[in-house]
Design a protein around this motif. Sequence first.
Motif, PDB file in Angstrom:
ATOM      1  N   ILE A 171      13.915  51.570  56.592  1.00 13.25           N
ATOM      2  CA  ILE A 171      14.161  52.152  57.693  1.00 13.25           C
ATOM      3  C   ILE A 171      15.645  52.143  57.806  1.00 13.25           C
ATOM      4  O   ILE A 171      16.473  51.088  57.716  1.00 13.25           O
ATOM      5  CB  ILE A 171      13.630  51.443  59.045  1.00 13.25           C
ATOM      6  CG1 ILE A 171      12.170  51.371  59.187  1.00 13.25           C
ATOM      7  CG2 ILE A 171      14.210  52.202  60.297  1.00 13.25           C
ATOM      8  CD1 ILE A 171      11.668  50.785  60.220  1.00 13.25           C
ATOM      9  N   PRO A 172      16.544  53.409  57.854  1.00 14.12           N
ATOM     10  CA  PRO A 172      17.899  53.555  57.969  1.00 14.12           C
ATOM     11  C   PRO A 172      18.295  52.898  59.174  1.00 14.12           C
ATOM     12  O   PRO A 172      17.861  53.098  60.287  1.00 14.12           O
ATOM     13  CB  PRO A 172      18.077  54.732  58.137  1.00 14.12           C
ATOM     14  CG  PRO A 172      16.998  55.329  58.511  1.00 14.12           C
ATOM     15  CD  PRO A 172      15.774  54.781  58.010  1.00 14.12           C
ATOM     16  N   HIS A 173      19.631  52.125  59.082  1.00 15.13           N
ATOM     17  CA  HIS A 173      20.028  51.344  60.179  1.00 15.13           C
ATOM     18  C   HIS A 173      21.780  50.935  59.815  1.00 15.13           C
ATOM     19  O   HIS A 173      21.845  51.372  58.505  1.00 15.13           O
ATOM     20  CB  HIS A 173      19.388  49.892  60.501  1.00 15.13           C
ATOM     21  CG  HIS A 173      19.391  49.023  59.307  1.00 15.13           C
ATOM     22  ND1 HIS A 173      18.560  49.115  58.317  1.00 15.13           N
ATOM     23  CD2 HIS A 173      20.382  48.111  59.110  1.00 15.13           C
ATOM     24  CE1 HIS A 173      18.836  48.125  57.474  1.00 15.13           C
ATOM     25  NE2 HIS A 173      19.811  47.452  57.977  1.00 15.13           N
ATOM     26  N   ARG A 174      22.320  50.693  60.837  1.00 14.31           N
ATOM     27  CA  ARG A 174      23.846  50.342  60.495  1.00 14.31           C
ATOM     28  C   ARG A 174      23.954  49.044  61.193  1.00 14.31           C
ATOM     29  O   ARG A 174      23.434  48.559  62.398  1.00 14.31           O
ATOM     30  CB  ARG A 174      24.807  51.436  61.231  1.00 14.31           C
ATOM     31  CG  ARG A 174      24.628  52.698  60.521  1.00 14.31           C
ATOM     32  CD  ARG A 174      25.527  53.637  61.052  1.00 14.31           C
ATOM     33  NE  ARG A 174      25.918  54.848  60.301  1.00 14.31           N
ATOM     34  CZ  ARG A 174      25.319  55.912  60.688  1.00 14.31           C
ATOM     35  NH1 ARG A 174      25.025  56.083  61.817  1.00 14.31           N
ATOM     36  NH2 ARG A 174      25.492  57.099  59.850  1.00 14.31           N
ATOM     37  N   ARG A 175      24.793  48.311  60.640  1.00 14.46           N
ATOM     38  CA  ARG A 175      25.468  47.079  60.994  1.00 14.46           C
ATOM     39  C   ARG A 175      26.655  47.132  61.773  1.00 14.46           C
ATOM     40  O   ARG A 175      27.545  47.756  61.268  1.00 14.46           O
ATOM     41  CB  ARG A 175      25.383  45.922  60.101  1.00 14.46           C
ATOM     42  CG  ARG A 175      25.775  44.721  60.858  1.00 14.46           C
ATOM     43  CD  ARG A 175      25.697  43.547  59.474  1.00 14.46           C
ATOM     44  NE  ARG A 175      24.292  43.293  58.938  1.00 14.46           N
ATOM     45  CZ  ARG A 175      23.320  42.629  59.672  1.00 14.46           C
ATOM     46  NH1 ARG A 175      23.877  42.022  60.775  1.00 14.46           N
ATOM     47  NH2 ARG A 175      22.090  42.464  59.203  1.00 14.46           N
ATOM     48  N   VAL A 176      26.545  46.800  63.327  1.00 18.08           N
ATOM     49  CA  VAL A 176      27.974  46.995  63.783  1.00 18.08           C
ATOM     50  C   VAL A 176      28.130  45.531  64.462  1.00 18.08           C
ATOM     51  O   VAL A 176      27.644  45.150  65.245  1.00 18.08           O
ATOM     52  CB  VAL A 176      27.867  47.957  65.061  1.00 18.08           C
ATOM     53  CG1 VAL A 176      29.060  48.043  65.975  1.00 18.08           C
ATOM     54  CG2 VAL A 176      27.050  49.344  64.824  1.00 18.08           C
TER      55      VAL A 176
END
Length: 157
Positions: free
Chosen positions: A103-108
């Motif tokens: 699943i595509p995700h971003r870490r902020v």
Amino acid sequence: MQKMMMNETELAARWNLSPKTLQRWRSEGRGPRYMKMSKRVVYPIDEVFDFESRALHSATWARATDVVFPDGSKLMDAREISYVTALPLYVFTQKQVREALGIPHRRVEKLIRFDYEEVIAWAKRWSQDAEDQGIHAKIDPGEQRRSLQQALASLPV
């Protein structure tokens, strides 16, 4: 005469930290910039003030604004993306499941965020791959629970 430098002990006392914490920060590349003169470590006052001003935030979410994302991307947390896609929450919150499914995700900072468009594109690819392998998700309206595959198949793609 104005003091130009602060030693490790003075800075640790100013921030109510242990000198060991400052030592660890230096080894990790964190904290204010410093100078090493022989065996003595000193911090220029200007660097200390600079570091303190960068550490000021008006709200918790303000730290995430340092990260630049493409125009038009609306990032959602796990609960929001779960709600709009009608997929189970655990799919987005459980690291092992999220990585296993790709699943595509971003870490902020320490937060995980999802872009709606990327998740929908992922769901399309995932459903297409399942169909290509001959796996079809039959949706039974009388059944109380549904599988992840059925949930992905019912997404508006």
